[in-house]
Design a protein around this motif. Structure first.
Motif, PDB file in Angstrom:
ATOM      1  N   ALA A  15      19.273  50.684 -31.576  1.00  0.00           N
ATOM      2  CA  ALA A  15      17.925  50.174 -31.823  1.00  0.00           C
ATOM      3  C   ALA A  15      17.689  49.965 -33.316  1.00  0.00           C
ATOM      4  O   ALA A  15      17.153  48.931 -33.730  1.00  0.00           O
ATOM      5  CB  ALA A  15      16.887  51.134 -31.245  1.00  0.00           C
ATOM      6  N   ARG A  16      18.084  50.940 -34.137  1.00  0.00           N
ATOM      7  CA  ARG A  16      17.923  50.803 -35.593  1.00  0.00           C
ATOM      8  C   ARG A  16      18.705  49.605 -36.110  1.00  0.00           C
ATOM      9  O   ARG A  16      18.224  48.840 -36.948  1.00  0.00           O
ATOM     10  CB  ARG A  16      18.359  52.082 -36.303  1.00  0.00           C
ATOM     11  CG  ARG A  16      17.329  53.187 -36.253  1.00  0.00           C
ATOM     12  CD  ARG A  16      17.688  54.320 -37.206  1.00  0.00           C
ATOM     13  NE  ARG A  16      18.953  54.959 -36.899  1.00  0.00           N
ATOM     14  CZ  ARG A  16      19.126  55.941 -36.012  1.00  0.00           C
ATOM     15  NH1 ARG A  16      18.092  56.409 -35.356  1.00  0.00           N
ATOM     16  NH2 ARG A  16      20.316  56.461 -35.806  1.00  0.00           N
ATOM     17  N   SER A  18      19.519  46.916 -34.461  1.00  0.00           N
ATOM     18  CA  SER A  18      18.840  45.701 -34.015  1.00  0.00           C
ATOM     19  C   SER A  18      17.621  45.406 -34.872  1.00  0.00           C
ATOM     20  O   SER A  18      17.385  44.267 -35.263  1.00  0.00           O
ATOM     21  CB  SER A  18      18.416  45.824 -32.551  1.00  0.00           C
ATOM     22  OG  SER A  18      19.541  45.940 -31.726  1.00  0.00           O
TER      23      SER A  18
END
Length: 81
Positions: A15-16, A18
């Motif tokens: 997530a980070r 992305s």
């Protein structure tokens, strides 16, 4: 238990990554506090459409109807006022 924690950490890392990728591609707009508050106020309380916006909406809707009927395939909407 450790597998769940490792899975969460891996998911957070993805997530980070992305988010960083998106932030690198998207331009950043810096606003003063006053401008930020004005923008948020306009989003919460948009002004009523004026005559030019209403005319543009009618042209757009007409163009979409023509495109939907297929009579003018490939026609693009003209955004000029």
């Amino acid at each position: 238990m450790r597998a769940k924690v490792a899975g969460r950490q891996a998911g957070a890392a993805v997530a980070r990554s992305s988010v960083r990728s998106v932030l690198k591609r998207v331009p950043t707009l810096r606003l003063s506090r006053r401008d930020c508050e004005r923008l948020l106020d306009l989003l919460d309380n948009p002004p009523k459409p004026n005559a030019r916006l209403k005319a543009a909406m009618k042209r757009y809707q007409k163009a979409r109807r023509v495109d939907a009927q297929g009579s003018q395939v490939g026609r693009s909407f003209d955004w000029r006022p």
